[in-house]
Design an enzyme around this catalytic site. Structure first.
Site, short mmCIF file in Angstrom:
data_model
loop_
_atom_site.label_atom_id
_atom_site.label_comp_id
_atom_site.label_asym_id
_atom_site.label_seq_id
_atom_site.Cartn_x
_atom_site.Cartn_y
_atom_site.Cartn_z
N LYS A 13 -49.95 -59.06 9.84
CA LYS A 13 -49.87 -59.73 8.53
C LYS A 13 -48.83 -59.12 7.62
O LYS A 13 -48.10 -59.83 6.95
CB LYS A 13 -51.21 -59.57 7.78
CG LYS A 13 -52.31 -60.43 8.19
CD LYS A 13 -53.58 -59.97 7.47
CE LYS A 13 -53.86 -58.52 7.82
NZ LYS A 13 -54.78 -57.82 6.96
N ARG A 88 -60.83 -61.88 1.26
CA ARG A 88 -61.36 -61.24 2.45
C ARG A 88 -62.79 -61.65 2.72
O ARG A 88 -63.40 -61.18 3.68
CB ARG A 88 -61.33 -59.73 2.24
CG ARG A 88 -60.58 -58.98 3.31
CD ARG A 88 -60.55 -57.54 2.85
NE ARG A 88 -60.12 -56.65 3.88
CZ ARG A 88 -58.86 -56.30 4.09
NH1 ARG A 88 -57.89 -56.85 3.40
NH2 ARG A 88 -58.58 -55.43 5.01
N ARG A 127 -49.48 -47.55 14.50
CA ARG A 127 -48.62 -47.94 13.38
C ARG A 127 -48.39 -46.81 12.39
O ARG A 127 -49.20 -45.90 12.22
CB ARG A 127 -49.12 -49.22 12.72
CG ARG A 127 -50.17 -49.09 11.68
CD ARG A 127 -50.53 -50.48 11.15
NE ARG A 127 -51.80 -50.41 10.48
CZ ARG A 127 -52.45 -51.46 10.00
NH1 ARG A 127 -51.95 -52.67 10.13
NH2 ARG A 127 -53.59 -51.30 9.38
N ARG A 159 -51.21 -44.09 8.13
CA ARG A 159 -52.17 -44.33 7.04
C ARG A 159 -53.44 -43.55 7.31
O ARG A 159 -53.91 -43.50 8.44
CB ARG A 159 -52.51 -45.82 6.99
CG ARG A 159 -51.63 -46.59 6.06
CD ARG A 159 -51.80 -48.07 6.24
NE ARG A 159 -53.18 -48.53 6.16
CZ ARG A 159 -53.53 -49.82 6.22
NH1 ARG A 159 -52.60 -50.73 6.36
NH2 ARG A 159 -54.78 -50.17 6.14
N ARG A 171 -63.44 -51.59 10.23
CA ARG A 171 -62.68 -52.65 9.55
C ARG A 171 -62.63 -53.91 10.39
O ARG A 171 -62.71 -55.02 9.87
CB ARG A 171 -61.28 -52.14 9.19
CG ARG A 171 -61.30 -51.32 7.89
CD ARG A 171 -60.22 -50.25 7.84
NE ARG A 171 -58.90 -50.74 8.03
CZ ARG A 171 -57.93 -50.06 8.65
NH1 ARG A 171 -58.17 -48.85 9.13
NH2 ARG A 171 -56.75 -50.57 8.78
P1 ADP Z 1 -56.21 -53.67 6.95
O1 ADP Z 1 -56.08 -55.17 6.98
O2 ADP Z 1 -55.52 -53.02 8.10
O3 ADP Z 1 -57.62 -53.20 6.79
P2 ADP Z 1 -55.29 -53.60 4.19
O4 ADP Z 1 -54.07 -52.91 3.69
O5 ADP Z 1 -55.34 -55.08 4.06
O6 ADP Z 1 -55.40 -53.13 5.70
O7 ADP Z 1 -56.60 -53.01 3.46
C1 ADP Z 1 -56.87 -51.62 3.40
C2 ADP Z 1 -58.20 -51.38 2.69
O8 ADP Z 1 -58.12 -51.83 1.32
C3 ADP Z 1 -59.40 -52.13 3.25
O9 ADP Z 1 -59.99 -51.46 4.34
C4 ADP Z 1 -60.35 -52.19 2.03
O10 ADP Z 1 -60.98 -50.95 1.81
C5 ADP Z 1 -59.36 -52.41 0.89
N1 ADP Z 1 -59.13 -53.85 0.61
C6 ADP Z 1 -57.96 -54.51 0.78
N2 ADP Z 1 -58.06 -55.80 0.40
C7 ADP Z 1 -59.35 -55.97 -0.01
C8 ADP Z 1 -60.11 -57.08 -0.50
N3 ADP Z 1 -59.55 -58.30 -0.63
N4 ADP Z 1 -61.41 -56.88 -0.82
C9 ADP Z 1 -61.97 -55.68 -0.70
N5 ADP Z 1 -61.34 -54.59 -0.22
C10 ADP Z 1 -60.03 -54.72 0.12
#
Ligand code: ADP
Ligand code: ZN
Length: 212
Positions: A13, A88, A127, A159, A171
């Site tokens: 993504k 999400r 990654r 990360r 996750r």
């Molecule tokens: P990934 O898709 O690999 O988990 P992201 O960068 O999208 O990575 O998200 C990292 C973290 O940020 C998530 O595990 C969560 O803790 C938080 N997060 C991101 N977007 C949201 C969201 N829309 N709602 C709640 N928590 C979020």
């Protein structure tokens, strides 16, 4: 062009988000990235979200929706945006619809990028990203010089929430439980575009452009 993109961790993504933003001239807004910057900068928001992000749990909806609302009302979002990582869950999707309705706007498409779980795990565990500009790399596609960012010279690192396999699995589980129901939500509204995320970034990107 108002778009959202979602998919399991490691589906690509972030990489696709940057390509889409460039092609359509819209900002790519990643809630995960906003949270990581806030944590790095030790801001008030960062302190609130740290425990959730590090454990691979969702940040509470109320806080996340507030962050997105603030970001989407900025001037650079007037003609469109790409949201990466938001919504999400279905509650967040409803909040987004309400927020856009207030602005007399609506989404044009919801892209879901999918890859099989083994591909997803392999991609995540390899990654890396620039700690200054956020550019993505992978053990199989490193920067040219010794983990120094090609774009800005920053340190390219892993990360913290990618380091533990358990956090990554957590996750992925949350994705299936909470985020995957968005497929039905957006299909019911004729907005869903399903994209096969396997293959090179260019191949996936051309599928996305065709579907839009
Ligand atoms: P990934 O898709 O690999 O988990 P992201 O960068 O999208 O990575 O998200 C990292 C973290 O940020 C998530 O595990 C969560 O803790 C938080 N997060 C991101 N977007 C949201 C969201 N829309 N709602 C709640 N928590 C979020
Ligand atoms: Zn960089």
């Amino acid at each position: 062009m108002r778009l959202v993109i979602f998919g399991p961790q490691g589906a690509g993504k972030g990489t696709q988000g940057a390509l889409i933003a460039e092609k359509y001239g819209i900002p790519s807004i990643s809630t995960g990235e906003i949270f990581r910057w806030a944590i790095k900068g030790k801001t008030a928001l960062g302190l609130k979200v740290l425990e959730y992000v590090d454990a691979g749990r969702l940040v509470p909806d109320e806080l996340t929706v507030e962050v997105v609302t603030n970001r989407l009302t900025a001037d650079d979002c007037i003609d469109g945006f790409l949201l990466d990582g938001f919504p999400r869950n279905v509650g967040q999707a409803r909040s987004l619809d309400a927020l856009l309705a207030d602005q007399n706007a609506a989404l044009d498409a919801a892209l879901v990028v999918e890859v099989p779980e083994d591909v997803s795990l392999r991609r995540i565990l390899g990654r890396r990203a620039c700690s200054d500009c956020g550019r993505n790399y992978h053990l199989d596609a490193p920067p040219q010089n010794d983990w120094t960012c090609d774009a800005c010279g920053g340190d390219v690192v892993e990360r913290t929430d990618d380091h533990e396999e358990e956090t990554v699995r957590n996750r992925l589980k949350l994705y299936h439980e909470q985020t995957e129901p968005l497929k039905k939500y957006y299909a019911d509204r004729d907005l869903l575009r399903e994209i096969n995320g396997e293959g090179s970034p260019d191949e996936v990107f051309s599928r996305i452009v065709t579907s839009i």
